[in-house]
Design a protein around this motif. Structure first.
Motif, PDB file in Angstrom:
ATOM      1  N   ARG B   4       0.809  -1.223   0.000  1.00 49.41           N
ATOM      2  CA  ARG B   4       0.000   0.000   0.000  1.00 49.41           C
ATOM      3  C   ARG B   4       0.843   1.274   0.000  1.00 49.41           C
ATOM      4  O   ARG B   4       0.393   2.316  -0.450  1.00 49.41           O
ATOM      5  N   THR B   5       2.039   1.154   0.566  1.00 51.67           N
ATOM      6  CA  THR B   5       2.855   2.366   0.627  1.00 51.67           C
ATOM      7  C   THR B   5       4.256   2.082   0.103  1.00 51.67           C
ATOM      8  O   THR B   5       4.683   0.940   0.009  1.00 51.67           O
ATOM      9  N   LEU B   6       4.928   3.153  -0.231  1.00 48.92           N
ATOM     10  CA  LEU B   6       6.292   3.055  -0.734  1.00 48.92           C
ATOM     11  C   LEU B   6       7.210   2.471   0.346  1.00 48.92           C
ATOM     12  O   LEU B   6       8.082   1.651   0.054  1.00 48.92           O
ATOM     13  N   GLY B 162       6.078   3.344  -7.365  1.00 49.62           N
ATOM     14  CA  GLY B 162       5.670   3.921  -6.088  1.00 49.62           C
ATOM     15  C   GLY B 162       6.021   5.396  -6.002  1.00 49.62           C
ATOM     16  O   GLY B 162       5.207   6.226  -5.589  1.00 49.62           O
ATOM     17  N   THR B 166       3.248   8.500  -5.912  1.00 52.15           N
ATOM     18  CA  THR B 166       3.111   9.259  -4.675  1.00 52.15           C
ATOM     19  C   THR B 166       3.734  10.651  -4.761  1.00 52.15           C
ATOM     20  O   THR B 166       3.389  11.527  -3.982  1.00 52.15           O
ATOM     21  N   ARG B 167       4.666  10.853  -5.692  1.00 56.85           N
ATOM     22  CA  ARG B 167       5.371  12.153  -5.667  1.00 56.85           C
ATOM     23  C   ARG B 167       5.291  12.959  -6.951  1.00 56.85           C
ATOM     24  O   ARG B 167       5.629  14.128  -6.956  1.00 56.85           O
ATOM     25  N   PHE B 283      -0.936   1.903  -4.730  1.00 52.94           N
ATOM     26  CA  PHE B 283      -0.157   2.663  -3.745  1.00 52.94           C
ATOM     27  C   PHE B 283      -1.030   3.662  -2.997  1.00 52.94           C
ATOM     28  O   PHE B 283      -0.614   4.793  -2.705  1.00 52.94           O
ATOM     29  N   ASP B 284      -2.267   3.229  -2.731  1.00 53.43           N
ATOM     30  CA  ASP B 284      -3.221   4.076  -2.002  1.00 53.43           C
ATOM     31  C   ASP B 284      -3.462   5.432  -2.656  1.00 53.43           C
ATOM     32  O   ASP B 284      -3.847   6.392  -1.996  1.00 53.43           O
ATOM     33  N   SER B 285      -3.180   5.514  -3.947  1.00 54.83           N
ATOM     34  CA  SER B 285      -3.438   6.777  -4.639  1.00 54.83           C
ATOM     35  C   SER B 285      -4.843   6.713  -5.234  1.00 54.83           C
ATOM     36  O   SER B 285      -5.551   5.721  -5.069  1.00 54.83           O
TER      37      SER B 285
END
Lengths: 158, 615, 239
Positions: B4-6, B162, B166-167, B283-285
């Motif tokens: 789910r996350t980096l 990821g 996220t970025r 990635f929860d995005s």
């Protein structure tokens, strides 16, 4: 027919899946039976001619039954340069049929393919999906003889 | 397990990476070439042998993608001690396990030779075949097990995804790809960033990304090797691309003739879904995306993007007018980005290492590396990746190891049926999009076929026209009828029936087919004819005026004779001759009856002494 | 509206129109074979190719008109390409009057390919007619490349066919047979547009209306490849 039904179910009776459906039918029966095409046309509700066009357009479909053994000679560029055409001629002599045909006894289907992406092995022959690398006319004759003997041996056993 | 996350991914990566370094590793090449030579047996033997010595758990045994040096397969590489074995057979495995793995002793006879020095070398990188290469896209090929996503993650896989999700904004991703200068690896070399920007700007309720894996060029297997050796690099590239253009669905179109690639991809997709790299809220995005595989049913023309779209939609692969381009109106009318396998596989590494790094590779207009399948009449056939701008000479002579003695290389055919034949005189040409196009060939997708003095250029042109008249969809007149007529004219030349007027007609027709055909297939179809006419005109003239085939290939223009001085009278050729055309007794020079001879060449093939000559 | 230039003339046409429509608006004639206004444009015969400003040749029937586009409908390259295309067509289907007329209009004077008498140029008008206007989907293309042909499924009488004859009606090459064609060339040339050879009586007799040759004043026949003697319409003798 049930099998056809099951194959259609696997993808869904939609136009976009007809090529996949035909591929699976081809894999199951080694050719596309006429009844199967009509069944698919009726179920997916597309004109029969459209399926017939598809079946005759793409390489992987065949409208005629295939033989017990399928021999494919690769005629990719690398195989051509290294004598693939001579293998085709040798097979035509050995089997007595032309490329794309089936021997009268139903034993061998003889086809050519345009590159299977194994060019380092040129010239390449595929027999029943097994790769025979760096083939020569001599080796080909020997492999055929072996296949024929295997059949005779099998028949000799009651 | 869903990532789910980096941070979660990085932790997993470290864990896998550490586990990986603890064990010695044995990598058996599972590329098509090595499989055909029995690498599956080698793998099975390793499994039983390792069990026997009780090392099954202690050794990391892997079946990897293509190592590249297909000529010498089956290939096996070990990490401890670091050694590279070639031509390994199942029966060699007990020795490898007992000697090399257990005792650390290198088996000399399985090492490769450096053809320059004649020395045996221990490591892959020491071979000239590998030394001049720059493996970027292929960096994990032959290293990881393509059927295990954890292998890819351990080496940093999906970390770029990821970071991107996220970025970076989609615009930033497109800008990076634009700055990198990446151009499509499928043939025409359209700038990838520009294509993405157009697709992003195109209005549409839904958008698609497609991976064109319909590698139909005869003599090419780059895409196959990438899909079979490192499928996740393509999948990761596609997810990033989809995010950049705003696509929610993707399709990987791959030839059914590549069953291993299809299977490897199916496994890879299932694993990517399991880890949450495909599906909802990656990635929860806010970004969701999924991919499906469509198997190509066998049509070279399906490599053309509008024809590929037709195939995906369940129709016959017929191209249509562009514009509208697929980025405006693609599958089912939705904006669609179509890139080929190698292009997609370049995406993660460009974002990982930065556009400046990528732009430093290659030339002013052609950035990065290019994979070629180097095949034909060359010593080292196989898969190679080189920086753009390398000369043809370096590729053929150094990496390829030159001709097969005693022959001499005379040309390369680059770019498949759409490309052209370039003569040895042009071997100093740098490999980049513009130079190749200017010379009448094209980059194509990366087929590179080496030809020697036993290759007839008229026959080669005829071969390609035979291929194309069959693979043309048949929709437009110049391509359908033009390739067929060119084939007829070339056949007449090969059979010694042609006149100078036919040569003129061939040239005129080739030009019109090039100019008026509907799609890229037809527009490039005459290239093999035009380039051979441009660089090897004398061979055409020999066929037409002297009824002679200088390379000794065209059957109608050659004869087989036995050189009495060389013939040892071994009778090896007598029995195999299907025509009983060879007479002769033991220890007496044999003779071929030209009346009976059908020029099948078996005698030439079986003679150990080079006594059967082609005149 | 889209503004473009055809042969240097400015023309405005509605968005989405083809180059062919734009040219027709100006009264510029572009030859077509596989195009019919009642059917979708297909772009297969390529006879309607035109040259764009960047040097590309594209089919006018399918190429969308774009703002500022510069188009030449009869440039030397276009005319050369059309001549070769007609030569290819004639080599497949020499007995078609329509093709012979096209050959005459475009000064195609010989066919250098081996002639096959196939009576179908695979323009696909009948296939589109059957599918789009008759909604029958009885015929279609089978095979591909040089083996392509048009037929019914399995080459059998189709249940979908209502025998409406729409396919026959729309075929550009099989409706009228050329009467004049014969060896040694596939080009007939008999119907070359009548440049009057009898100016003094031409006005009165209006030969081109059908009385060709009857008055006996014309001694020079239509333009044919050099090997032919003067002819009377439809007939030809070797010297």
């Amino acid at each position: 027919m049930q099998e056809i039904e099951a194959i259609i179910e696997r993808y869904g009776a939609q136009r976009r899946h007809v090529i996949s459906i035909l591929q699976d039918i081809q894999a199951r029966f080694h050719y596309l039976p006429k009844d199967a095409l009509m069944e698919v046309a009726a179920r997916v509700r597309i004109p029969l001619i459209d399926l017939y066009s598809i079946a005759t357009f793409y390489n992987c479909f065949s409208l005629l039954p295939r033989g017990e053994h399928v021999i494919k000679v690769c005629l990719g560029t690398a195989c051509h340069l290294k004598g693939g055409t001579r293998l085709v001629e040798a097979l035509e002599r050995e089997l007595g049929v032309r490329e794309g045909e089936l021997t009268p006894d139903g034993r061998f289907s003889f086809e050519t393919v345009r590159c299977v992406g194994a060019c380092a092995l040129a010239p390449l022959v595929l027999i029943d999906e097994r790769y025979y690398p760096k083939m020569t006319q001599r080796k080909l004759t020997q492999v055929l003889a072996r296949l024929r003997r295997a059949r005779q041996a099998a028949e000799a056993v009651p | 397990m869903k990532i789910r996350t980096l941070e979660q991914l990085m932790a997993l990566e470290q864990e896998l990476c550490a586990a990986r370094d603890r064990k010695p590793c044995v990598r058996v090449c599972g590329g098509t070439g090595c499989r055909a030579r029995g690498s599956e047996d080698v793998l099975a033997r390793f499994q039983t042998q390792l069990r026997e010595v009780g090392w099954a758990e202690a050794v990391d045994l892997k079946f990897t993608g293509c190592h590249g040096l297909c000529e010498r397969g089956p290939l096996v590489s070990l990490t401890s001690p670091e050694v590279f074995y070639q031509g390994v057979e199942a029966d060699d495995v007990p020795a490898i396990v007992a000697e090399t793995l257990v005792r650390g002793v290198v088996i000399e006879r399985l090492l490769a030779h450096d053809p320059m020095t004649g020395q045996r070398v221990r490591r892959e990188q020491e071979l000239p075949f590998y030394r001049r290469q720059q493996r970027v896209v292929l960096r994990f090929n032959g290293v990881i097990d393509p059927t295990d996503i954890r292998e890819y993650i351990a080496l940093g896989g999906y970390r770029t995804l990821g970071v991107v999700l996220t970025r970076l904004t989609p615009e930033e991703v497109i800008e990076i790809i634009e700055r990198s200068g990446l151009r499509g690896r499928g043939g025409a070399g359209f700038p990838t960033g520009k294509k993405w920007r157009l697709a992003r700007a195109a209005p549409g309720a839904r958008k698609y990304v497609i991976c064109n894996g319909d590698e139909g060029d005869p003599g090419a297997f780059m895409d196959r090797s990438v899909l079979e050796g490192n499928p996740h690099s393509v999948i990761e590239g596609m997810i990033i691309g989809a995010y950049a253009v705003g696509a929610t669905r993707g399709i990987i179109y791959v030839r059914e003739e590549y069953p291993l690639a299809v299977r490897t991809l199916q496994i890879a997709l299932a694993q990517a879904r399991e880890y949450g790299f495909l599906g909802e809220a990656i990635f929860d995005s806010a970004f969701s995306f999924d991919l499906e595989i469509v198997r190509g049913a066998g049509a070279f023309v399906a490599g053309e993007e509008t024809a590929l779209i037709a195939a995906v939609e369940g129709r016959v692969s017929e191209p249509r007018q562009r514009p509208p381009y697929p980025v405006q109106r693609g599958v089912w009318g939705y904006p669609t980005v179509i890139n080929n396998v190698e292009t997609w596989a370049n995406i993660p590494i460009i974002l990982e290492r930065g556009p400046e790094w990528f732009a430093r590779l290659g030339t002013a207009t052609s950035k990065g590396t290019k994979i070629f399948s180097l095949v034909g009449k060359v010593a080292n056939t196989g898969l190679v990746e080189i920086p753009m701008g390398m000369t043809l000479r370096d590729l053929v002579e150094e990496i390829g190891g030159g001709a097969l003695p005693p022959r001499e290389i005379k040309a390369v055919q680059i770019g498949g049926p759409s490309g052209g034949c370039l003569p040895k005189a042009l071997f100093d040409l740098p490999i980049d999009y513009e130079s190749l196009t200017e010379a009448g060939a094209m980059m194509g997708s990366g087929g590179l076929i080496v030809m020697d003095d036993r290759t007839c250029m008229v026959d080669v042109a005829r071969y390609f026209m035979d291929f194309l008249r069959d693979e043309s969809c048949g929709k437009c007149l110049p391509c359908r009828e033009g390739t067929h007529r060119m084939y007829e004219l070339l056949t007449a030349m090969c059979e010694g029936r042609a006149t100078d007027a036919d040569l003129e007609l061939l040239e005129e027709l080739a030009q019109v087919v090039k100019e008026t055909s509907l799609c890229g297939l037809g527009q490039t179809a005459p290239n093999p004819v035009l380039t051979t006419l441009r660089y090897f005109r004398s061979e055409y003239e020999a066929h037409i005026r002297q009824k002679r085939c200088p390379a000794g290939v065209c059957k109608a223009l050659i004869r087989y004779v036995i050189n009495a001085e060389r013939c040892t009278g071994c009778v090896a050729c007598v029995q195999p001759c299907p025509q009983q055309a060879i007479s002769g007794q033991l220890k007496q020079p044999h003779l071929i009856d030209p009346e009976r001879c059908i020029k099948c060449g078996i005698c030439h093939e079986v003679c150990q002494f080079g006594a059967v000559e082609i005149v | 509206m889209t503004k473009l230039y055809i042969n240097g003339i400015e023309v405005e046409i509605e968005q989405g129109a083809s180059l062919l429509e734009a040219a027709q608006q100006l009264g510029i004639e572009i030859p077509t074979l596989c195009f019919h206004p009642g059917l979708s444009a297909y772009g297969a015969c390529r006879l309607c190719v035109v040259e764009l400003g960047d040097g590309r040749l594209v089919s006018a029937c399918t190429y969308p008109a774009q703002e500022g586009l510069r188009v030449r409908t009869h440039s030397p390259r276009v005319r050369r390409a059309r001549r070769m295309l007609i030569e290819l067509l004639l080599s497949i289907c020499p007995s078609s009057k329509r093709l012979q007329d096209l050959a005459a209009e475009h000064q195609v004077e010989r066919v250098r390919f081996a002639v096959r008498d196939e009576r179908c140029i695979l323009c696909g008008l009948c296939v589109r007619m059957c599918a789009e206007q008759m909604m029958a989907h009885a015929i279609g293309f089978v095979n591909r490349g040089y083996r392509r042909r048009i037929t019914t499924p399995f080459d059998l009488r189709s249940d979908a066919c209502r025998r409406c004859g729409g396919c026959l009606y729309i075929c550009p090459v099989c409706e009228v047979r050329c009467q004049g064609v014969g060896a040694p060339s596939a080009v007939c040339g008999s119907c070359t547009p009548p440049a009057p050879t009898c100016p003094p009586v031409y006005e009165d007799l209006a030969c081109y209306m059908g009385a060709t040759g009857e008055c006996g004043t014309c001694v020079r026949g239509p333009r044919t490849p050099d090997s032919h003697s003067p002819t009377v319409a439809g007939r030809r003798e070797k010297v």
